[in-house]
Write an enzyme that holds these catalytic residues in place. Structure first.
Site, PDB file in Angstrom:
ATOM      1  N   SER A 246     -87.598-128.099  27.086  1.00  0.00           N
ATOM      2  CA  SER A 246     -87.704-128.865  25.844  1.00  0.00           C
ATOM      3  C   SER A 246     -86.363-129.522  25.552  1.00  0.00           C
ATOM      4  O   SER A 246     -85.380-129.338  26.282  1.00  0.00           O
ATOM      5  CB  SER A 246     -88.099-127.952  24.684  1.00  0.00           C
ATOM      6  OG  SER A 246     -87.074-126.996  24.417  1.00  0.00           O
ATOM      7  N   LYS A 247     -86.308-130.273  24.441  1.00  0.00           N
ATOM      8  CA  LYS A 247     -85.097-131.002  24.082  1.00  0.00           C
ATOM      9  C   LYS A 247     -83.893-130.078  23.899  1.00  0.00           C
ATOM     10  O   LYS A 247     -82.758-130.467  24.170  1.00  0.00           O
ATOM     11  CB  LYS A 247     -85.331-131.804  22.801  1.00  0.00           C
ATOM     12  CG  LYS A 247     -86.284-132.976  22.975  1.00  0.00           C
ATOM     13  CD  LYS A 247     -86.458-133.738  21.673  1.00  0.00           C
ATOM     14  CE  LYS A 247     -87.409-134.918  21.861  1.00  0.00           C
ATOM     15  NZ  LYS A 247     -87.609-135.662  20.593  1.00  0.00           N
ATOM     16  N   ARG A 248     -84.148-128.852  23.468  1.00  0.00           N
ATOM     17  CA  ARG A 248     -83.008-127.952  23.220  1.00  0.00           C
ATOM     18  C   ARG A 248     -82.307-127.533  24.511  1.00  0.00           C
ATOM     19  O   ARG A 248     -81.195-127.020  24.482  1.00  0.00           O
ATOM     20  CB  ARG A 248     -83.466-126.711  22.448  1.00  0.00           C
ATOM     21  CG  ARG A 248     -84.422-125.804  23.196  1.00  0.00           C
ATOM     22  CD  ARG A 248     -84.998-124.742  22.264  1.00  0.00           C
ATOM     23  NE  ARG A 248     -86.033-123.952  22.876  1.00  0.00           N
ATOM     24  CZ  ARG A 248     -85.815-122.863  23.586  1.00  0.00           C
ATOM     25  NH1 ARG A 248     -84.572-122.448  23.791  1.00  0.00           N
ATOM     26  NH2 ARG A 248     -86.804-122.181  24.115  1.00  0.00           N
TER      27      ARG A 248
END
Length: 474
Positions: A246-248
């Site tokens: 994911s973006k994290r």
């Protein structure tokens, strides 16, 4: 009902992204696996843009996908196919299923369908449209309706997956999926089967998030009397913590990796190894990957993205890369940071790259480490630098400058020997010379050792910078 073996024919693979966003790193790996498998078996690698979702598909996303694949140098063997343009062919296949009794027309409204689904869910049974076993009248046929695939009942659907092994579903757990919407638009599972068949695809290599689609698509193949391709569902890529990417976790799109300073050959090497293995080999060339890659080397567990390993792989390929190419890439990095282009910048970088490439993990680090070479004269010398260039130290640098002015060779090895000889004659360790020389030559910027810095700058530039620095401290 098992998966028939593929016919003995040319291997054909395909990468079929939906143009609803950038080329994701997982999609890039899927494309790479398809590309390598086709090359390994002297087959064809094709690309299909699955743009049937007209609301979400964009021209910008199509361009982003092709740009990402071009950067990775994954080129299809034929012109790309756009799925939306083949809608009439998909409807033709749906009509074939209707005629053979493997599909039926469903005249339920969306509200009626929703209510029946809720009712079936409450009873813990699979939703079945009442139109499955009802013959429409002439009047019915004039009304809006969908077309559903009539799945076989009480049947085991078995797929021999080249990665996952034998996978089985109970057909009763599947639904009668819609294959044509009420506006006549074909849906994903029908379009994919028809396109793969018409394109001659022999191996469907894709993420294991599509595994459940394999059951439905296998049934459609069988109902149309077509030979199923070999399915190979590869595990997804997870973040370093084992969670879904994911973006994290940082960069997800291929273009972000390019902007972060990774070379395409390094990304190909790293992504190939991400979920596939050939013994303990970690670093290998494109040619080796094409020779070695096969589906039996793909693991079943999700692969974890590891930026330290990626940096290690990238540093390896930076060391092997052509200096002229690295100079152009590094110059682009400098320009993206606001550097004003000078006529001799590329030549300066060409001189500097060989002396710094062994220490860089990314091309952005190459830009950091070559910034000293692109500075314009006179360099600004800060207070600390002026202190190093004053008094006895400054006089010593002046003597070294005069000696270098008479030095015939500007070869790095000869320069290194000359610097050591000078320090010995001066009766000091080079630690008394190096910091002052660096201040004069780079304005305190990062650079390789002094002999390499001199060689990277070239004779005229290096002597000119020494003159400027000494002039500022008078």
């Amino acid at each position: 009902m098992t998966s028939p073996s593929s016919p003995a024919s040319e291997v054909v693979t395909r990468f079929a992204p939906s143009p609803t966003g950038y080329l994701h790193i997982g999609g890039a790996r899927t494309a790479l696996f398809n590309f390598l498998f086709a090359r390994r078996h002297n087959g064809k690698f094709l690309v299909r843009i699955e743009d049937t979702d007209r609301e979400r598909s964009t021209d910008a996303a199509v361009k982003a996908i092709f740009d990402g694949m071009s950067w990775l140098e994954l080129f299809a063997d034929e012109e790309p196919v756009f799925q939306f343009s083949r809608a009439e062919r998909h409807r033709e296949a749906a009509n074939q299923l209707l005629e053979s009794g493997h599909a039926y027309r469903d005249f339920l409204t969306a509200e009626e369908t929703g209510a029946l689904r809720d009712e079936a869910k409450a009873k813990n049974v699979q939703f079945v449209s009442p139109w499955r076993d009802r013959e429409p009248t002439v009047d019915d046929l004039s009304k809006p309706h969908t077309v559903r695939f009539r799945r076989p009942l009480d049947t085991a659907v078995v797929v021999e997956d080249a990665v996952q092994g034998r996978v089985q579903w109970d057909s009763a757990a599947l639904d009668d999926l819609v294959i044509l919407r009420s506006d006549g638009a074909p849906t994903y599972n029908l379009a994919v089967v028809v396109d793969d068949h018409d394109m001659g695809v022999t191996h469907v290599i894709r993420g294991d998030d599509h595994l459940n689609n394999a059951a439905r698509q296998a049934l459609i193949y069988d109902s149309l009397g077509w030979t199923r391709p070999t399915f190979a569902h590869i595990p997804l890529i997870h973040g370093p913590d084992g969670a879904k990417l994911s973006k994290r976790h940082g960069a997800q799109a291929v273009h972000e990796y390019a902007e972060m300073g990774y070379l395409p050959e390094a990304m190909r090497n790293y992504l190939t190894r991400l979920g596939w293995a050939h013994g303990d080999d970690e670093l290998f060339s494109d040619e080796q990957a094409r020779q070695w890659f096969d589906l039996d080397g793909v693991g079943k567990a999700p692969a974890r993205l590891d930026f330290d390993k990626l940096a290690h792989v990238n540093s390896h390929w930076i060391r092997l890369a052509d200096d002229d190419r690295l100079a152009k890439i590094t110059l682009d990095a400098h320009l993206s940071r606001g550097h004003t282009l000078a006529p001799d910048d590329e030549a300066r970088l060409m001189r500097a790259i060989p002396f710094v490439k062994d220490r860089a993990k990314t091309t952005l680090e190459l830009a950091d480490q070559t910034a000293f070479a692109l500075k314009t004269r006179p360099l600004a010398i800060d207070d600390k630098g002026r202190g190093l260039l004053s008094g006895d130290s400054g006089e010593r640098i002046g003597r070294l400058r005069d000696r270098l002015n008479l030095f015939a060779s500007w070869d790095v090895f000869a320069l290194d020997a000359e610097l050591k000889a000078f320090a010995e004659e001066e009766g000091v360790g080079f630690g008394k010379i190096g910091p002052a020389m660096r201040a004069a030559l780079t304005g305190g910027a990062a650079s390789p050792d002094i002999a390499k810095t001199l060689a990277a700058l070239g004779r005229e530039e290096a002597l000119g910078r020494l003159d400027d620095a000494l002039q500022q401290t008078i």
